[in-house]
Scaffold this active site. Structure first.
Site, PDB file in Angstrom:
ATOM      1  N   ARG A   1       4.502   5.939 -15.374  1.00 27.89           N
ATOM      2  CA  ARG A   1       4.956   5.504 -16.705  1.00 27.89           C
ATOM      3  C   ARG A   1       6.313   6.082 -17.094  1.00 27.89           C
ATOM      4  O   ARG A   1       7.036   5.479 -17.878  1.00 27.89           O
ATOM      5  CB  ARG A   1       3.938   5.891 -17.764  1.00 27.89           C
ATOM      6  CG  ARG A   1       2.684   5.123 -17.683  1.00 27.89           C
ATOM      7  CD  ARG A   1       2.686   3.961 -18.661  1.00 27.89           C
ATOM      8  NE  ARG A   1       1.511   3.139 -18.408  1.00 27.89           N
ATOM      9  CZ  ARG A   1       1.567   1.911 -17.947  1.00 27.89           C
ATOM     10  NH1 ARG A   1       2.725   1.358 -17.690  1.00 27.89           N
ATOM     11  NH2 ARG A   1       0.486   1.219 -17.737  1.00 27.89           N
TER      12      ARG A   1
ATOM     13  N   ARG B   1       0.834  -1.195   0.000  1.00 23.10           N
ATOM     14  CA  ARG B   1       0.000   0.000   0.000  1.00 23.10           C
ATOM     15  C   ARG B   1       0.866   1.241   0.000  1.00 23.10           C
ATOM     16  O   ARG B   1       1.941   1.269   0.562  1.00 23.10           O
ATOM     17  CB  ARG B   1      -0.870   0.040   1.270  1.00 23.10           C
ATOM     18  CG  ARG B   1      -1.990  -0.968   1.333  1.00 23.10           C
ATOM     19  CD  ARG B   1      -3.164  -0.606   0.443  1.00 23.10           C
ATOM     20  NE  ARG B   1      -3.500   0.795   0.456  1.00 23.10           N
ATOM     21  CZ  ARG B   1      -4.418   1.369   1.240  1.00 23.10           C
ATOM     22  NH1 ARG B   1      -5.095   0.650   2.086  1.00 23.10           N
ATOM     23  NH2 ARG B   1      -4.657   2.651   1.157  1.00 23.10           N
TER      24      ARG B   1
ATOM     25  N   ARG C   1      -3.987   7.089  -3.778  1.00 22.30           N
ATOM     26  CA  ARG C   1      -3.665   5.825  -3.115  1.00 22.30           C
ATOM     27  C   ARG C   1      -3.160   4.826  -4.144  1.00 22.30           C
ATOM     28  O   ARG C   1      -3.674   4.759  -5.258  1.00 22.30           O
ATOM     29  CB  ARG C   1      -4.905   5.267  -2.418  1.00 22.30           C
ATOM     30  CG  ARG C   1      -5.370   6.086  -1.235  1.00 22.30           C
ATOM     31  CD  ARG C   1      -6.713   5.530  -0.716  1.00 22.30           C
ATOM     32  NE  ARG C   1      -7.147   6.157   0.503  1.00 22.30           N
ATOM     33  CZ  ARG C   1      -7.874   7.262   0.568  1.00 22.30           C
ATOM     34  NH1 ARG C   1      -8.241   7.882  -0.539  1.00 22.30           N
ATOM     35  NH2 ARG C   1      -8.248   7.772   1.733  1.00 22.30           N
TER      36      ARG C   1
ATOM     37  N   ARG D   1      -2.847   5.664   7.934  1.00 20.52           N
ATOM     38  CA  ARG D   1      -2.336   4.492   8.642  1.00 20.52           C
ATOM     39  C   ARG D   1      -1.099   4.860   9.431  1.00 20.52           C
ATOM     40  O   ARG D   1       0.015   4.510   9.061  1.00 20.52           O
ATOM     41  CB  ARG D   1      -1.995   3.374   7.642  1.00 20.52           C
ATOM     42  CG  ARG D   1      -3.155   2.670   6.988  1.00 20.52           C
ATOM     43  CD  ARG D   1      -4.034   1.878   7.948  1.00 20.52           C
ATOM     44  NE  ARG D   1      -3.345   0.875   8.720  1.00 20.52           N
ATOM     45  CZ  ARG D   1      -3.269  -0.403   8.397  1.00 20.52           C
ATOM     46  NH1 ARG D   1      -3.844  -0.853   7.305  1.00 20.52           N
ATOM     47  NH2 ARG D   1      -2.646  -1.255   9.176  1.00 20.52           N
TER      48      ARG D   1
ATOM     49  N   TYR E   1       3.319   5.917   3.280  1.00 22.24           N
ATOM     50  CA  TYR E   1       2.327   6.995   3.413  1.00 22.24           C
ATOM     51  C   TYR E   1       3.078   8.311   3.549  1.00 22.24           C
ATOM     52  O   TYR E   1       3.874   8.472   4.468  1.00 22.24           O
ATOM     53  CB  TYR E   1       1.422   6.747   4.629  1.00 22.24           C
ATOM     54  CG  TYR E   1       0.569   5.523   4.431  1.00 22.24           C
ATOM     55  CD1 TYR E   1       1.048   4.257   4.752  1.00 22.24           C
ATOM     56  CD2 TYR E   1      -0.697   5.627   3.873  1.00 22.24           C
ATOM     57  CE1 TYR E   1       0.281   3.131   4.530  1.00 22.24           C
ATOM     58  CE2 TYR E   1      -1.471   4.498   3.660  1.00 22.24           C
ATOM     59  CZ  TYR E   1      -0.975   3.260   3.986  1.00 22.24           C
ATOM     60  OH  TYR E   1      -1.740   2.141   3.759  1.00 22.24           O
TER      61      TYR E   1
ATOM     62  N   GLU F   1     -11.710   6.950  -5.837  1.00 23.84           N
ATOM     63  CA  GLU F   1     -11.891   6.461  -4.473  1.00 23.84           C
ATOM     64  C   GLU F   1     -13.350   6.703  -4.072  1.00 23.84           C
ATOM     65  O   GLU F   1     -13.993   7.646  -4.543  1.00 23.84           O
ATOM     66  CB  GLU F   1     -10.942   7.222  -3.534  1.00 23.84           C
ATOM     67  CG  GLU F   1     -10.930   6.729  -2.119  1.00 23.84           C
ATOM     68  CD  GLU F   1     -10.309   5.351  -1.971  1.00 23.84           C
ATOM     69  OE1 GLU F   1     -10.739   4.638  -1.045  1.00 23.84           O
ATOM     70  OE2 GLU F   1      -9.416   4.985  -2.743  1.00 23.84           O
TER      71      GLU F   1
ATOM     72  N   CYS G   1      -6.236   3.394 -13.109  1.00 24.65           N
ATOM     73  CA  CYS G   1      -6.681   4.451 -12.202  1.00 24.65           C
ATOM     74  C   CYS G   1      -8.197   4.355 -12.006  1.00 24.65           C
ATOM     75  O   CYS G   1      -8.920   3.978 -12.921  1.00 24.65           O
ATOM     76  CB  CYS G   1      -6.344   5.826 -12.771  1.00 24.65           C
ATOM     77  SG  CYS G   1      -4.599   6.114 -13.038  1.00 24.65           S
TER      78      CYS G   1
END
Length: 125
Positions: free
Chosen positions: A63, A7, A90, A116, A108, A78, A75
């Site tokens: 890319r 993540r 994210r 998180r 993060y 969210e 893509c």
């Protein structure tokens, strides 16, 4: 060899193509370096953005990185949960690895550290 997810998340200050590309590229670079992976280890990457980011496809920021020409990247938006973090990108990087889940380093950055705090790599690390 197992398939594992790494993540990552970051935020931007403005809905700007250059800023979105740079933030996504930076987050992916941190994921690569911290987890010692290469593009050949990656099965695919899923990127989501909050609905306030529509100036660019974040995948374009990945890319341009060396070796990512053939890595599948998608893509999506969210889920717009009320009160959720704004201007957030994210990443879910699915990799083939021999690492145990506890040995995976999730990344993060910027305001995304709020998502998180138990798994956070800050800008200072």
């Amino acid at each position: 060899m197992m398939t594992r997810g790494i993540r990552g998340a970051t935020t931007v200050q403005t809905n700007n193509k250059t800023e979105i590309h740079k933030a996504t590229s930076d987050a992916m670079t941190h994921i690569i370096q911290r987890n010692k992976i290469s593009p050949d280890d990656i099965c695919h990457i899923l990127i989501t953005v909050t609905n306030d980011l529509d100036a660019a496809f974040p995948a374009e920021g990945i890319r341009v990185l060396e070796g990512f020409q053939y890595v599948p990247i998608m893509c999506a938006l969210e889920i717009p949960v009320p009160g959720s973090l704004k201007k957030c990108i994210r990443l879910m990087v699915t990799v083939n690895t021999t690492k145990n889940p506890a040995d995976i380093h999730h990344i993060y950055l910027n305001d995304a550290v709020k998502l998180r705090p138990d798994l956070t790599l800050t800008n200072d690390q």
